[in-house]
Write an enzyme that holds these catalytic residues in place. Structure first.
Site, short mmCIF file in Angstrom:
data_model
loop_
_atom_site.label_atom_id
_atom_site.label_comp_id
_atom_site.label_asym_id
_atom_site.label_seq_id
_atom_site.Cartn_x
_atom_site.Cartn_y
_atom_site.Cartn_z
N LYS A 79 14.85 1.48 -11.19
CA LYS A 79 15.24 0.71 -12.37
C LYS A 79 16.44 1.36 -13.04
CE LYS A 79 11.27 -0.06 -14.56
NZ LYS A 79 10.22 -0.53 -15.43
N LYS B 180 -9.15 -2.74 -5.79
CA LYS B 180 -9.40 -2.00 -4.55
C LYS B 180 -10.62 -2.57 -3.82
CE LYS B 180 -7.34 2.21 -6.47
NZ LYS B 180 -7.61 3.37 -7.31
N GLY C 242 -2.52 10.67 -6.46
CA GLY C 242 -1.63 11.85 -6.48
C GLY C 242 -0.50 11.65 -5.49
N GLY D 216 -2.95 14.04 -17.76
CA GLY D 216 -2.10 13.12 -17.00
C GLY D 216 -2.87 12.26 -16.01
#
Ligand code: NAP
Ligand code: HSE
Length: 436
Positions: free
Chosen positions: A52, A212, A309, A194
């Protein structure tokens, strides 16, 4: 299928997105280029990366001239053989994937939202254009699960999938289980580390796990299960006391994604459940994920590992890139092993039969239990156990924790409505399903 230029024998990859996943993919494809060339039979290069904001600092070193903000530089470039989508979100990712497939490029995506909402359409488009659409990273991050479901376990009639497929909620629930934290405190910690986003809705309300599960159930039962077909409840209504009481009863609480087939009917649901503390899934803690598959030949198998991750997810993406690149290099026909043509009816949650945990705050006085038992008995709900907990003497209230024998959901819901109307019932504290 696009032919590889025999002069340079290089397969070109266009990467859409250079965030957590995209950066890992760039790093792995660069650092492992010698090994990859050996495995594929020719070099695999990232030739363009869509972002972006070209001026944003990046977590990886980006070779000059690779970044672009114009999707046509990848989607309309005939030299790009494989498009890797690691942007996320439904739009414009869906449009870009459609375009890439129409242009005859193989596609690797980590995008669960797009696959859960539009998977069948995109798979059809891939077949029509004789290219591959691979999406291992969309479920369970680094855990190889879609490959086994579509290849190694193909000889099985899959009967059930039980999965912990959201790391953020599993982290929060682990904190609530072992550190007696309330939901808000555990969520705050997950955000500080996080794991949870500033707006945690997608994770804590089970939306991510629902996407999922739709993908898993479609592949496992070879039918079309869309995100909207999955019944969903989140974890925000759980209280620390539910975890304490569950422990006393021999259970832990997990956000489970469950799909089960029975007599041509399919149930697909995501909600918190009590599971026996000795069950393998009960021991999957922190941000880890696990998927248990039950098949008629194999019995039960458990796939366990990092569900998110940068590098674990990269592992799944790169595996798919190598598969697509090897096919292109060998000029193999790219026929998909995925079929979604089985007709199954979706079973409503009201028809579910399972055991239940009900926590109720009542006036601490004679006759309460008898009135409650009468309501449950009239609806054919058989009580398995009753615990009286934490009486509040000032308030003259007590907390009752009731577990039931297998009962029908619609009867339990009706019972909750009737219990709520009793004068002596101050509050229905919580109600949870038990997965044995
Ligand atoms: P991310 O860190 O937010 O990165 C997204 C990247 O896409 C950024 O580089 C961004 O550009 C670019 N992007 C977004 N919208 C764009 C647009 N309209 N045009 C051009 N570029 C655009 O996301 P992520 O965590 O890597 O996740 C990517 C995908 O992987 C998602 O579908 C996610 O669900 C899936 N996934 C992620 C994980 C994980 O652990 N993170 C695990 C499994 C699956 P800028 O950098 O310029 O902003
Ligand atoms: N938000 C997801 C999780 C990670 O917490 O598991 C990407 O699938």
């Amino acid at each position: 299928m696009k032919n590889v230029n025999p002069k340079d024998r290089s397969i070109n990859v266009g990467l859409l997105g250079l965030g957590v996943v995209g950066s890992g993919v760039l790093k792995a494809l660069t650092q492992k280029s010698a090994l990859i060339t050996k495995q594929v039979g020719c070099a695999v290069h990232i030739t363009r990366i869509l972002v972006k904001d070209q001026d944003k600092p990046r977590a990886v070193e980006v070779p000059k001239g690779l970044l672009t903000t114009d999707p046509s530089h990848i989607l309309e470039d005939p030299q790009v053989h494989i498009v890797v989508e690691a942007m996320g979100g439904e739009m414009p990712a869906l449009d870009y994937l459609r375009k890439a497939l129409q242009e005859g490029k193989s596609v690797v995506t980590a995008n669960k939202e797009v696959m859960a909402k539009h998977g069948p359409e995109l798979l059809e488009l891939a077949n029509k254009n004789c290219v591959q659409l691979l999406f291992e990273a969309s479920v369970g991050g680094g855990i190889p699960i879609l490959g086994p479901l579509t290849k190694d376990l193909r000889g099985n009639e899959i009967t059930a999938i039980r999965a912990i497929i959201n790391g953020t909620t599993n982290y929060i629930l682990t904190k609530m289980t072992y550190e007696n934290m309330e939901f808000d405190e555990a969520l705050k910690e997950a955000q500080e580390l996080g794991y949870a986003e500033a707006d945690p809705t997608n994770d804590v309300e089970g939306i991510d796990a629902g996407y999922k599960l739709a993908i898993l159930a479609s592949l496992a039962f070879q039918t079309k299960v869309a995100a909207k077909d999955v019944y969903r409840e989140g974890i925000s209504r759980l209280a620390a006391r539910d975890f304490r009481y569950a422990r006393e009863l021999g259970y832990v609480i997990k956000l489970m994604a469950i799909a089960r087939s029975e007599g041509g009917q399919l149930e697909a649901r995501v909600h918190p459940v009590l599971i026996p503390k000795e069950a393998p899934l009960a021991k999957v803690d922190g941000v880890l994920n696990a998927v248990e598959v039950e098949g008629d030949l194999v019995g039960r198998v458990l796939f366990h590992g990092p569900g998110a991750g940068s590098m674990p997810t990269t592992s799944a993406v790169v595996g798919n890139v190598l598969e697509a690149a090897s096919n292109i290099a060998r000029e193999l026909p790219s026929s998909s092993l995925i079929t979604l043509d089985r007709v199954m009816t979706l079973r409503s949650i009201s028809d579910l039969v399972t055991r239940y945990y009900i926590r109720v705050t009542v006036s601490d006085q004679a006759g309460v239990l008898a009135q409650m038992a009468a309501i449950l008995g009239n609806l054919q709900i058989s009580i398995a156990s009753v615990m009286q907990k934490e009486a509040d003497h000032r308030d003259q209230t007590a907390e009752l924790v009731i577990t039931t024998h297998p009962s029908r959901e619609k009867d339990v819901q009706q019972a909750l409505k009737e219990l709520e109307k009793l004068e002596m019932v101050r509050e229905i504290g919580n109600f949870l399903r038990v997965e044995e």
